[in-house]
Every structure is written in C-alpha cells, then in structure tokens.
Design an enzyme around this catalytic site. Sequence first.
Site, mmCIF file in Angstrom:
data_model
loop_
_atom_site.group_PDB
_atom_site.id
_atom_site.type_symbol
_atom_site.label_atom_id
_atom_site.label_comp_id
_atom_site.label_asym_id
_atom_site.label_seq_id
_atom_site.Cartn_x
_atom_site.Cartn_y
_atom_site.Cartn_z
ATOM 1 N N LYS A 53 -4.666 0.805 4.911
ATOM 2 C CA LYS A 53 -3.241 0.736 4.558
ATOM 3 C C LYS A 53 -2.455 1.838 5.267
ATOM 4 O O LYS A 53 -1.354 1.617 5.764
ATOM 5 C CB LYS A 53 -3.081 0.852 3.029
ATOM 6 C CG LYS A 53 -3.553 -0.410 2.320
ATOM 7 C CD LYS A 53 -3.769 -0.249 0.820
ATOM 8 C CE LYS A 53 -4.412 -1.526 0.281
ATOM 9 N NZ LYS A 53 -4.787 -1.473 -1.134
ATOM 10 N N GLN A 97 -4.604 2.613 -5.930
ATOM 11 C CA GLN A 97 -5.729 1.799 -5.476
ATOM 12 C C GLN A 97 -6.633 1.442 -6.660
ATOM 13 O O GLN A 97 -7.092 2.318 -7.385
ATOM 14 C CB GLN A 97 -6.524 2.561 -4.395
ATOM 15 C CG GLN A 97 -7.664 1.769 -3.788
ATOM 16 C CD GLN A 97 -7.190 0.517 -3.034
ATOM 17 O OE1 GLN A 97 -6.223 0.554 -2.273
ATOM 18 N NE2 GLN A 97 -7.848 -0.603 -3.271
ATOM 19 N N ASP A 120 2.754 -3.495 -4.813
ATOM 20 C CA ASP A 120 1.614 -4.399 -5.030
ATOM 21 C C ASP A 120 2.053 -5.680 -5.750
ATOM 22 O O ASP A 120 1.329 -6.672 -5.770
ATOM 23 C CB ASP A 120 0.554 -3.693 -5.905
ATOM 24 C CG ASP A 120 -0.702 -3.343 -5.120
ATOM 25 O OD1 ASP A 120 -0.921 -3.934 -4.045
ATOM 26 O OD2 ASP A 120 -1.474 -2.482 -5.597
#
Length: 286
Positions: A53, A97, A120
């Site tokens: 990422k 995460q 997200d």
Amino acid sequence: MSADIIKGKELAHKLKEEMSKEVLFLKEQGLVPHLTVILIGDNPASKSYVNGKKKASGETGISSDVIEMGVSTSEKELLKKIQELNNDQSVHGILVQLPLPKHIDEQHVIEAISPAKDVDGFHPINIGRMITGKDTFLPCTPSGILTMLKSYDVTIEGKHAVIIGRSNIVGKPVGQLLLNENATVTYCHSKTTNLIDFTSKADILIVAVGRPNAIREEHIKEGAAVIDVGINRLEDGSLTGDVDFDAVFEKASYISPVPRGVGPMTITMLLQNTIKAAKGLSKSER
Ligand code: NAD
C-alpha cells in the site's frame, strides 16, 4: 471458445497513471493527499500488505506513513491514536491493517475511524450509504471487481450474478454493488447445498472462497464472466486463486487470473478512495 483475460494488473497500472496526474494537479493547488496506515504487531502477511500500500501510494504521488504499534497495544491506546488522526487535518485517509490481535475488538476500531477518512469503506455509515446507492467510499476489493467488469464492457444490467462467499469485506458488498447496477444477485456460501445448481446459471460468477480449484469447468455456464478473488499459497510458495483457470478459460467469455487479477485492483481502489477523501475534506475544510 476461450475467454478474454481480465488483466487487473494492467488496468490498475492505467488507473494509477491517471491518478498520478490528478494528484499532481491537487498538489499544485496545495493539497497533498495523505494516507496513514496503522500496523499492529509483526504479522508477516500484514507487513507485506502494508508495504504494498505504501509503495503504490508513492507511485501515484500520494504521501503516506505507517504507524507501527506493538502486538501488546491495548484497544484503548489504539482508539486514542485513531482519535488523534481523525483530528489531524493533514491526514485524509486512515487504514488500520486487519486482522488485529485477539484482545482488540475489530468492530470498535472500524467504528472509531471517522467515516470521512474511512478509505477501506468498512464503517457502518459508509456501508449504509453503499447499500442505499449514495456516493461514498466503496470497499476496495468489491469496487475493484466492479471496475474490472465495467472496463471490459461486461454487461451487468439484467444479468444473473452469483457470488460465492459472504464475507463482510468481499462477498456481501460485491453482491450489493452488482445489485445497484441492476443485476439479479444470488449469494452462495459454505451452507449452500448443490452449489452447481446456482453457479451453472450465472452470467457473472464472483468466487471468494479461499480454496484452490473450488470452481471447475462443470460449475460454469458457457460464456460466463468469472472473477476469481481467492488468494491461496501453494506448498511450492506460488499463488493461485479459487478457480481452475485452464479448464474454465475454455468455457467462459471472461476470466480474471490470480495473481495479476483482483489483487492489484484492490490497492488501486484504496488510492482512489484516498484521493476522494482528500478532495472531500478540502471542500468542507475540516
Ligand atoms: P472468508 O475467508 O472470510 O470466507 C470464505 C467464504 O467462503 C465464506 O463466506 C464461506 O461461506 C464461503 N465458503 C467456504 N467454503 C465454501 C464452499 N465449499 N462452498 C461455497 N462457499 C464456501 O472470505 P474473504 O475474506 O472474502 O476471502 C475469500 C478469499 O478471497 C480468500 O482467499 C482471500 O485471501 C481472498 N481475498 C482476496 C482479496 C484481493 O484483494 N484479491 C481481498 C480479500 C480477500
């Protein structure tokens, strides 16, 4: 007949090039999109996802940082850190995460992130907005899948889409996005009996199970579009999806490979959400 391969990696590359231009333009206006990723503990898979990422952000000119916190970090400490980032005007996107250590409640963490920074797309407010068809941050893997289908001109409206898998991050939301595009959607999962009765009627088949060769030639309708979301590591270290690619390739009209399929698109959609967050925040000057 053999299928057109939906090349996620190539598409991701093209989209990232377009995004780089947009980021450059935003920077000229004084806005530098910034993504902050929080990584708890030292799970090697999580570390590798986070590195991916960060690398992809850098490639498009998006600035990013990774806050690493020890595996014994308490839920309270993590929530405090998220609150700080929610209040930090220079941070546009926040991503924690997953998975988290067992002593931290994932849902508490997801709900602590400001919906305006939830790149997200997991916050219940953003999920609700997605379900009701409102503009929002779409979850990255489902939005990547939709972008793949649209980019290859796969007709969605009026078609029968069958989703195998009902996770909150892939199966459920991808079905919702296809419903929003006027597909007729069927969900299959581990308790579905006679899976083949459903898959063999699918014009669009999305497979997110996590088991190699879960879907074989006999499951497929002639001419179907098949998207393989699965990521499975074989004993020899190589990656494979959930679909028997070689056999299904002969029968389908479109198929996405693993690797170089959905995976690169997922990260690309995260970058798209980060740019969107930066633009949204700049407008409301929060
Ligand atoms: P999960 O691992 O949480 O759950 C698997 C799903 O498969 C469940 O909903 C279950 O009901 C269903 N299932 C299990 N066995 C089945 C069977 N025999 N028949 C029908 N359905 C069955 O799901 P997930 O988190 O969505 O992950 C699925 C796969 O996708 C994994 O391999 C994961 O690594 C991969 N994944 C890839 C990306 C990407 O960016 N490419 C992103 C997320 C997940």
